[in-house]
Design a protein around this motif. Structure first.
Motif, PDB file in Angstrom:
ATOM      1  N   TRP B 466       0.833  -1.214   0.000  1.00  0.00           N
ATOM      2  CA  TRP B 466       0.000   0.000   0.000  1.00  0.00           C
ATOM      3  C   TRP B 466       0.855   1.246   0.000  1.00  0.00           C
ATOM      4  O   TRP B 466       0.547   2.226  -0.677  1.00  0.00           O
ATOM      5  CB  TRP B 466      -0.975  -0.014   1.169  1.00  0.00           C
ATOM      6  CG  TRP B 466      -2.109  -0.961   0.891  1.00  0.00           C
ATOM      7  CD1 TRP B 466      -2.332  -2.178   1.475  1.00  0.00           C
ATOM      8  CD2 TRP B 466      -3.140  -0.795  -0.093  1.00  0.00           C
ATOM      9  NE1 TRP B 466      -3.446  -2.773   0.920  1.00  0.00           N
ATOM     10  CE2 TRP B 466      -3.960  -1.949  -0.039  1.00  0.00           C
ATOM     11  CE3 TRP B 466      -3.447   0.204  -1.024  1.00  0.00           C
ATOM     12  CZ2 TRP B 466      -5.065  -2.122  -0.877  1.00  0.00           C
ATOM     13  CZ3 TRP B 466      -4.551   0.028  -1.847  1.00  0.00           C
ATOM     14  CH2 TRP B 466      -5.352  -1.118  -1.777  1.00  0.00           C
ATOM     15  N   PHE B 467       1.954   1.234   0.759  1.00  0.00           N
ATOM     16  CA  PHE B 467       2.824   2.413   0.739  1.00  0.00           C
ATOM     17  C   PHE B 467       3.405   2.642  -0.657  1.00  0.00           C
ATOM     18  O   PHE B 467       3.450   3.753  -1.161  1.00  0.00           O
ATOM     19  CB  PHE B 467       3.965   2.276   1.757  1.00  0.00           C
ATOM     20  CG  PHE B 467       3.610   2.845   3.094  1.00  0.00           C
ATOM     21  CD1 PHE B 467       3.333   4.198   3.238  1.00  0.00           C
ATOM     22  CD2 PHE B 467       3.556   2.041   4.226  1.00  0.00           C
ATOM     23  CE1 PHE B 467       3.008   4.736   4.468  1.00  0.00           C
ATOM     24  CE2 PHE B 467       3.228   2.566   5.456  1.00  0.00           C
ATOM     25  CZ  PHE B 467       2.952   3.910   5.580  1.00  0.00           C
ATOM     26  N   TRP B 468       3.843   1.550  -1.274  1.00  0.00           N
ATOM     27  CA  TRP B 468       4.412   1.683  -2.621  1.00  0.00           C
ATOM     28  C   TRP B 468       3.375   2.224  -3.606  1.00  0.00           C
ATOM     29  O   TRP B 468       3.638   3.142  -4.366  1.00  0.00           O
ATOM     30  CB  TRP B 468       4.907   0.324  -3.131  1.00  0.00           C
ATOM     31  CG  TRP B 468       6.367   0.078  -2.912  1.00  0.00           C
ATOM     32  CD1 TRP B 468       6.924  -0.586  -1.865  1.00  0.00           C
ATOM     33  CD2 TRP B 468       7.453   0.458  -3.762  1.00  0.00           C
ATOM     34  NE1 TRP B 468       8.289  -0.634  -2.019  1.00  0.00           N
ATOM     35  CE2 TRP B 468       8.649  -0.008  -3.173  1.00  0.00           C
ATOM     36  CE3 TRP B 468       7.545   1.139  -4.981  1.00  0.00           C
ATOM     37  CZ2 TRP B 468       9.907   0.185  -3.737  1.00  0.00           C
ATOM     38  CZ3 TRP B 468       8.800   1.341  -5.548  1.00  0.00           C
ATOM     39  CH2 TRP B 468       9.966   0.875  -4.923  1.00  0.00           C
ATOM     40  N   SER B 469       2.173   1.636  -3.563  1.00  0.00           N
ATOM     41  CA  SER B 469       1.196   2.002  -4.582  1.00  0.00           C
ATOM     42  C   SER B 469       0.706   3.424  -4.395  1.00  0.00           C
ATOM     43  O   SER B 469       0.702   4.221  -5.338  1.00  0.00           O
ATOM     44  CB  SER B 469      -0.004   1.054  -4.537  1.00  0.00           C
ATOM     45  OG  SER B 469       0.453  -0.237  -4.756  1.00  0.00           O
ATOM     46  N   VAL B 470       0.289   3.760  -3.164  1.00  0.00           N
ATOM     47  CA  VAL B 470      -0.202   5.110  -2.915  1.00  0.00           C
ATOM     48  C   VAL B 470       0.935   6.106  -3.119  1.00  0.00           C
ATOM     49  O   VAL B 470       0.785   7.125  -3.809  1.00  0.00           O
ATOM     50  CB  VAL B 470      -0.792   5.209  -1.496  1.00  0.00           C
ATOM     51  CG1 VAL B 470      -1.183   6.653  -1.193  1.00  0.00           C
ATOM     52  CG2 VAL B 470      -1.991   4.291  -1.360  1.00  0.00           C
ATOM     53  N   GLY B 471       2.086   5.788  -2.542  1.00  0.00           N
ATOM     54  CA  GLY B 471       3.239   6.668  -2.699  1.00  0.00           C
ATOM     55  C   GLY B 471       3.574   6.871  -4.168  1.00  0.00           C
ATOM     56  O   GLY B 471       3.892   7.978  -4.611  1.00  0.00           O
ATOM     57  N   PHE B 472       3.425   5.820  -4.911  1.00  0.00           N
ATOM     58  CA  PHE B 472       3.750   5.898  -6.327  1.00  0.00           C
ATOM     59  C   PHE B 472       2.850   6.882  -7.055  1.00  0.00           C
ATOM     60  O   PHE B 472       3.291   7.714  -7.828  1.00  0.00           O
ATOM     61  CB  PHE B 472       3.596   4.502  -6.948  1.00  0.00           C
ATOM     62  CG  PHE B 472       4.084   4.440  -8.326  1.00  0.00           C
ATOM     63  CD1 PHE B 472       5.435   4.320  -8.570  1.00  0.00           C
ATOM     64  CD2 PHE B 472       3.221   4.556  -9.394  1.00  0.00           C
ATOM     65  CE1 PHE B 472       5.902   4.309  -9.859  1.00  0.00           C
ATOM     66  CE2 PHE B 472       3.684   4.545 -10.682  1.00  0.00           C
ATOM     67  CZ  PHE B 472       5.034   4.424 -10.910  1.00  0.00           C
ATOM     68  N   ILE B 514       6.960   6.117  -0.655  1.00  0.00           N
ATOM     69  CA  ILE B 514       7.634   4.939  -1.223  1.00  0.00           C
ATOM     70  C   ILE B 514       8.756   4.503  -0.285  1.00  0.00           C
ATOM     71  O   ILE B 514       8.981   3.313  -0.075  1.00  0.00           O
ATOM     72  CB  ILE B 514       8.171   5.239  -2.633  1.00  0.00           C
ATOM     73  CG1 ILE B 514       7.005   5.519  -3.583  1.00  0.00           C
ATOM     74  CG2 ILE B 514       9.001   4.079  -3.154  1.00  0.00           C
ATOM     75  CD1 ILE B 514       7.421   5.895  -4.991  1.00  0.00           C
ATOM     76  N   GLY B 515       9.413   5.509   0.299  1.00  0.00           N
ATOM     77  CA  GLY B 515      10.474   5.208   1.268  1.00  0.00           C
ATOM     78  C   GLY B 515       9.940   4.370   2.420  1.00  0.00           C
ATOM     79  O   GLY B 515      10.581   3.408   2.849  1.00  0.00           O
ATOM     80  N   PHE B 516       8.739   4.731   2.906  1.00  0.00           N
ATOM     81  CA  PHE B 516       8.137   3.911   3.963  1.00  0.00           C
ATOM     82  C   PHE B 516       7.876   2.501   3.451  1.00  0.00           C
ATOM     83  O   PHE B 516       8.024   1.521   4.183  1.00  0.00           O
ATOM     84  CB  PHE B 516       6.827   4.536   4.443  1.00  0.00           C
ATOM     85  CG  PHE B 516       7.031   5.748   5.320  1.00  0.00           C
ATOM     86  CD1 PHE B 516       7.784   5.660   6.480  1.00  0.00           C
ATOM     87  CD2 PHE B 516       6.472   6.978   4.980  1.00  0.00           C
ATOM     88  CE1 PHE B 516       7.974   6.772   7.290  1.00  0.00           C
ATOM     89  CE2 PHE B 516       6.657   8.092   5.777  1.00  0.00           C
ATOM     90  CZ  PHE B 516       7.417   7.998   6.936  1.00  0.00           C
ATOM     91  N   GLY B 517       7.475   2.410   2.184  1.00  0.00           N
ATOM     92  CA  GLY B 517       7.248   1.097   1.591  1.00  0.00           C
ATOM     93  C   GLY B 517       8.529   0.266   1.617  1.00  0.00           C
ATOM     94  O   GLY B 517       8.514  -0.909   1.982  1.00  0.00           O
ATOM     95  N   VAL B 518       9.634   0.902   1.244  1.00  0.00           N
ATOM     96  CA  VAL B 518      10.924   0.206   1.262  1.00  0.00           C
ATOM     97  C   VAL B 518      11.262  -0.213   2.686  1.00  0.00           C
ATOM     98  O   VAL B 518      11.695  -1.351   2.943  1.00  0.00           O
ATOM     99  CB  VAL B 518      12.034   1.099   0.673  1.00  0.00           C
ATOM    100  CG1 VAL B 518      13.385   0.430   0.813  1.00  0.00           C
ATOM    101  CG2 VAL B 518      11.752   1.419  -0.785  1.00  0.00           C
ATOM    102  N   ALA B 519      11.021   0.713   3.637  1.00  0.00           N
ATOM    103  CA  ALA B 519      11.304   0.390   5.043  1.00  0.00           C
ATOM    104  C   ALA B 519      10.453  -0.795   5.485  1.00  0.00           C
ATOM    105  O   ALA B 519      10.941  -1.700   6.181  1.00  0.00           O
ATOM    106  CB  ALA B 519      11.021   1.603   5.921  1.00  0.00           C
ATOM    107  N   ALA B 520       9.191  -0.810   5.043  1.00  0.00           N
ATOM    108  CA  ALA B 520       8.326  -1.935   5.409  1.00  0.00           C
ATOM    109  C   ALA B 520       8.870  -3.238   4.844  1.00  0.00           C
ATOM    110  O   ALA B 520       8.784  -4.292   5.479  1.00  0.00           O
ATOM    111  CB  ALA B 520       6.911  -1.702   4.885  1.00  0.00           C
TER     112      ALA B 520
END
Lengths: 298, 668, 200
Positions: B466-472, B514-520
């Motif tokens: 979700w972080f990746w997609s929304v962040g994207f 996206i950074g949070f997505g990477v951290a996740a």
């Protein structure tokens, strides 16, 4: 209740985004979508048309994605499970056909518009104004051979008159782009490219170097001043009285790397300067071969 | 004076003045050096050097090589993402009188490094990693065709990566954009070592890729399990075959192009120079004659992964198998006919532009067909929305929108208005992140249990998704608008009067998400390892899979199969499960011996390139002789394989079964 | 024990098949590499930048001698392969030796031509045309050098190990490589030297 709460939050957020985006876009012009010339207008219309007909493919994809995901999710008793359904010639023919039709339309548009909007093609109208454009490190030089003047980072043009830009570079490759007028064309050393544009409105329009060309690249922008005939004549007159001349020597100084240059004007231009700039990349120059000195380090 | 000459002869251009010029650059260097020291220290502390060398570095087992590819690629993903954050941070503040915290040249180095790293060392790394992990197992093969060459390919990839990282510490990196168009990338305009680093990093890893392309082609054509005709291959294998065909015919062009640029820069030839009879437009043609197929080299295996994931998680066979195969080969052929669309604005005539515009748009047809086939694989399925499937849902949305932008840009007259703008950037990130990177993430969580024996943590996987997609969407939607406003790519600064800052800030927020997505994802990996006992895959078939890789226990043993499988139908393993067939048989197994020589190949390549970059010419003949000696010595070794007898295989297999029983006891 | 022998035989057979197929693929990639260089040469061949063109530089008779040496070496390489099939070790060594000498003669002639041009001031730095000329022909020359090195190593193998299956497999690869270079040279001869001398 919980789901409804979630939906409410998401809806509020989306609304906020829409309002914010709307107010931002209301106060900020979108150059490509608000063109000020016929080339730009045609290109914009083409863009909107293409995006619209691509809905032929996008809408079914999104609808099916949503529907299938919802209906055939695991644990939904209403979704029929049919693991044997793994191919159907007729259905597949349909979706070879849908994109094919879409692309056929795009293909026709591509073919016609490539000729109609060919940047090299002269525009219909009165006698075109001829401007020679030289990309330098990191500024634009505009030479008006018929008026005998030149300017840096500012190009005045008369409104409603076709303008024939001839474009080259006396440094690395970059790209000439005035979004509100339309089109983009590479500026390359030793090459002569062309861009035919015409302004439909008066005003100042931003132009940029669109291709990376070294450290001063971001500041390498220019202004196209679209003016009435009389204002344009006044602009040329002012340039003719600016005092400085573009000779071999002053050109050499101008060509030295510098960034964020202000507009400058030249009263007279050495004839054939533009051709000389191109030719020096085609044949060795007489005194000392500046090009051959490049890259010899063994 | 004399000392200076000696230093020059020995060290070439290298000197103290080549250390980083400012605090931010020092930060980068410190991360590289500190990271290396920390890893080395940890290994020393744990006394793991010998283990590392014997079990991993010298391995010829494609599964282990695959794991190493993935690890390197993920580390490089962090580097590439850090570059992206720096770029967006700079663009959020560097407005009007504020010049931001990066100078123009440094910013342009970061831009160039970001593109280079993400394509060559992240996307390619993940791709080759996944192919190594999965392809032989799917084909029912124990190995690839040329194990030593396979390991060498990895070490060449590693050497290329090491060169890019070295540029953070010594000298600088190319500031000429990720494809380094001349004349900007010529010595006259880029006199430092940056472009040389770029050239040789790509050259070396590119040769590795080329060798891999040959290797996997031979593997697919010659090493399929008995009975597996081409039309019974899993779709991932088909897609790899298409991709590797592209590698074999596109990478030599890259090799040539880079070599010519290097010759221009080192011995003064005039291939792409301005003047001297050079022709920079030829470079642009050549680099894209490789570069466009490269896009499909990445995206085809990604499509292959989607085909596996959608079928498995919909519990249905892939819809329209034959169409899918045709679509792949249509893409392969077409991808060679479109390169000019990267430079419609170079002034080719209307006829040329129209031709390439149409061929470009035509690629949308087979791509569209693939999407419809995936959707109809879901139709009347039993879809389980585990994280691999979620990535697929995100992919369809993002890829379709990006695809529309792509079709728009295939019309030359439209391209004139968006080329080199942030609109283009938004488009290709949607294709490469949405299409390629999402697929690789999906594939990683799908095949992870097969390699490590336990699943990745599902909850954190969803958080990452979700972080990746929304962040994207937050990061790239503003770029479409900015592009249409006339914002070009690679801007380190812009005028306040343009009013672009809010959009750049929004894009920056998206990057942070996206950074949070990477951290996740990092957290997911750590948590999954810590909680591995509760996530064990005891069956070898955690997702109710369809293809042969799921027929072996997890983690897949180094000999892969106890007996070479025989195939009668597509999705053989699924058919076996339906028929409730299971049998354990054992046979003698031939396996390649470990070899340190592939590491030597990488080390020599690195030395060779590093010394070329710095003009330490005296080392070159030594490195060259080293390569020749390595090859000769290696080729004299006639028996680089050993036999594992059926009895030993049986013993190992039963040991693994016992372990599974133990874990079962722990879990219950 | 019997089973082990069978396994060994199957392995050997499969390995040979894989290697030869892989080598073919490699030759295809090399073909693409040369095709790119030919394309570059074709684009740049008129970019003499005031320097000499092919007609002024090339001497067809000289190149014909080079061509003759290389084509003959391909023939003798074929004779070596025939001998290898008959497992006639000394014949193989003899024909390999002749091939090596002819290859070395070719390389020597090429290097002499190169150094003569460079000495006359017409090196790769002179113009885009000469850059592409030296690179295209030089890349072929580099391949010949690799081929000669390989041939030398194979000579040592044949002497020390005899014509075992694995040695013969490698001889097959070497001959494929050598013939491939011959084909490339014919293109170079036509496109570079013949067209260049005729100035078309």
């Amino acid at each position: 209740m919980k789901t409804r709460g979630k939906i409410l939050v998401v809806a509020t957020l989306l609304l906020a985004v829409v309002v914010l985006a709307g107010s931002y876009l209301h106060s900020h012009p979108i150059a490509v979508l608000q063109p000020a010339g016929q080339v730009g207008t045609k290109e914009r219309n083409l863009m909107i048309f293409t995006a619209s007909i691509s809905l032929i493919v996008v809408v079914p994809v999104f609808v099916m994605l949503g529907m299938f995901a919802w209906r055939y999710r695991e644990g939904n008793p209403r979704g029929r499970y049919d693991p044997k359904f793994e191919g159907n010639g007729r259905l597949e023919a349909v979706w070879w056909a849908i994109p094919a039709i879409f692309i056929t339309i795009i293909g026709v548009i591509t073919w016609n518009s490539s000729y109609a909007l060919d940047p090299f093609k002269p525009l219909q109208g009165n006698k075109p104004l001829h401007i020679q454009v030289v990309a330098l490190d990191w500024k634009w030089l505009f030479i008006y051979p018929e008026q005998g003047v030149a300017s840096v980072n500012e190009a005045a043009i008369p409104v409603g008159t076709p303008v024939d830009f001839e474009i080259t570079s006396d440094t690395v490759m970059t790209s000439f782009w005035a979004p509100q007028l339309g089109g983009q064309m590479y500026a390359m050393p030793g090459m002569n490219t062309q861009e035919n544009l015409m302004a439909a409105k008066t005003g100042d329009f931003r132009g940029v170097a669109a291709n990376i060309s070294g450290s001063g690249f971001a500041g390498m922008s220019f202004t196209v001043k679209s003016q009435s005939q009389s204002d344009f004549k006044a602009w040329v007159g002012a340039a003719q009285h600016s005092g400085s001349k573009l000779t071999d020597f002053t050109y050499m100084n101008l060509a030295r790397p510098s960034s964020n240059n202000k507009a400058a004007y030249y009263a007279a231009v050495q004839p054939d300067l533009y051709d000389t700039i191109i030719m020096k990349y085609m044949m060795p120059t007489d005194g000392g071969d500046s090009v051959d000195a490049v890259g010899v380090s063994f | 004076m004399l000392l200076g000459h000696v230093a020059f002869a020995l060290l070439g251009r290298l000197g103290w003045n080549q250390l980083p010029p400012n605090a931010i650059a020092y930060g980068g260097a410190a991360m590289v050096v500190g990271g290396l020291l920390a890893v080395a220290g940890l290994i020393t502390y744990l006394h793991r050097w010998k283990w590392l060398w014997k079990e991993w570095l010298t391995t010829q087992d494609p599964k282990r090589i695959g794991v190493m590819y993935v690890i390197v690629a993920l580390i490089m993903l962090l580097r590439g993402a850090a570059d992206a954050f720096l770029m967006r941070a700079q663009q959020s503040v560097s407005v009007g009188s504020n010049q931001g915290f990066l100078d123009a040249s440094h910013f342009q180095q970061i831009v160039s490094a970001h593109g280079t790293i993400m394509i060559f060392f992240v996307a390619m790394g993940l791709m080759f990693g996944l192919i190594n992990l999965v392809l032989p197992l799917q084909l029912g093969a124990r190995d690839v065709a040329f194990p030593f060459m396979n390991a060498s390919s990895f070490w060449l990839f590693f050497a290329g990566m090491a060169l890019v990282m070295a540029s953070l510490v010594l000298g600088d990196f190319s500031a000429a954009g990720w494809l380094a168009y001349p004349p900007l990338s010529e010595l006259k305009y880029s006199p430092t070592v940056g472009v040389d680093y770029w050239i040789w990093a790509l050259q070396i890893s590119g040769i590795g890729s080329l060798l891999s392309g040959i290797n996997f082609m031979v593997t697919i054509i010659k090493m399929r399990a008995p009975g597996m005709s081409l039309m019974k291959m899993p779709m991932f294998a088909w897609s790899v075959m298409g991709s590797m065909a592209l590698v074999a015919f596109a990478f030599p062009i890259l090799t040539v192009t880079l070599t010519l640029l290097a010759l221009d820069r080192t011995i003064g030839t005039h291939f792409f120079t301005a003047g001297g009879g050079g022709n920079a437009m030829m470079y642009v043609n050549l680099i894209w004659a490789w570069g466009h197929p490269e896009v499909y080299i990445l995206v085809l295996p990604a499509f292959g992964i989607w085909s596996e994931v959608v079928a498995t998680f919909s519990r249905k066979a892939l819809f329209g198998y034959t169409s899918m195969v045709w679509a792949i080969w249509a893409i392969v052929i077409l991808s060679y006919t479109v390169w000019l669309h990267h430079f419609f604005t170079m002034g080719a005539g209307a006829d040329v532009n129209a031709f390439f515009g149409i061929t470009t748009a035509v690629i949308a047809v087979p791509t569209g067909v693939k999407i419809f086939n995936w959707l109809f694989t879901m139709y009347r399925g039993r879809i389980s929305f585990r994280s691999p499937m979620l990535w697929f849902m995100g992919f369809v949305v993002i890829f379709t929108i990006g695809g529309v932008a792509g079709v728009m840009m295939s019309v030359p007259a439209i391209d004139y208005q968006v080329h080199n703008s942030l609109f283009l950037i938004a488009h290709f990130h949607m294709m490469i992140i949405g299409g390629v990177v999402f697929a690789f993430f999906s594939g990683l969580s799908y095949w992870f249990p097969k390699i490590f024996g336990f699943r990745l943590h599902e909850g954190l996987g969803k958080v990452a998704f979700w972080f990746w997609s929304v962040g994207f969407i937050v990061a790239f939607t503003p770029l479409y608008v900015l592009g249409l406003m006339g914002a070009t790519r690679r801007l380190d600064h812009y005028d306040a009067s343009l009013g672009w800052q809010p959009l750049f800030i929004v894009a920056g927020i998206g990057a942070a998400l996206i950074g949070f997505g990477v951290a996740a994802q990092v957290a997911q990996l750590v948590v999954s390892i810590l909680l591995r006992d509760s996530n064990r895959d005891l069956t070898g078939d955690p997702w109710n899979g369809r293809t042969l890789e799921w027929s072996v226990p997890s983690p897949a043993p180094f000999y892969s199969f106890t007996k070479q499988p025989v195939v009668q139908v597509r999705d053989q393993f699924w058919a076996d499960k339906q028929a409730k067939k299971s049998h354990k048989e054992y046979e003698d197994v031939l396996l390649p011996k470990n070899s340190g020589w592939s590491v030597a190949v990488g080390a020599l390549a690195f030395t060779f390139a590093f010394c070329l970059v710095w003009h330490m010419y005296w080392v070159l003949p030594l490195a060259f002789v080293g390569v020749v000696v390595t090859l000769v010595v290696r080729s004299m070794n006639d028996e680089p394989e050993y036999v594992l007898t059926a009895r030993e295989v049986e013993k190992l297999d039963q040991a693994q079964a016992r372990k599974v029983k133990e874990y079962e006891a722990i879990q219950s | 024990m019997n089973q082990e022998v069978a396994l060994e035989l199957r392995r050997e057979h499969e390995a040979t098949e894989k290697t030869i197929f892989g080598f073919w693929l490699y030759l295809m990639t090399d073909c693409v590499l040369f095709a790119s260089l030919f394309a570059v040469y074709t684009v740049l061949r008129h970019n003499t930048f005031g320097g000499p063109n092919g007609r002024e530089l090339f001497s067809l008779p000289y190149v014909l001698v080079e061509t003759f040496a290389l084509l003959t070496s391909s023939f003798t390489c074929g004779l070596a392969m025939l001998a290898a099939q008959r497992k006639a070790k000394h014949e193989v060594l003899f024909w390999l030796g002749v091939t090596f000498l002819l290859g070395a003669l070719f390389l020597g002639l090429e290097l002499h031509e190169f150094s003569k041009m460079a000495a006359e001031g017409n090196s790769w730095r002179r113009s885009g045309f000469l850059s592409s000329y030296f690179t295209l022909v030089g890349t072929h020359g580099a391949h010949i050098t690799i081929g000669l090195t390989w041939m030398a190593v194979m000579g040592l193998y044949v002497r020390s190990r005899g014509l075992t299956d694995s040695v013969r497999k490698r001889l097959i690869l070497l001959s494929l490589f050598w013939h491939f270079l011959d084909v490339i040279w014919i293109f170079i001869f036509t496109i570079v030297y013949l067209y260049g001398s005729l100035n078309v």
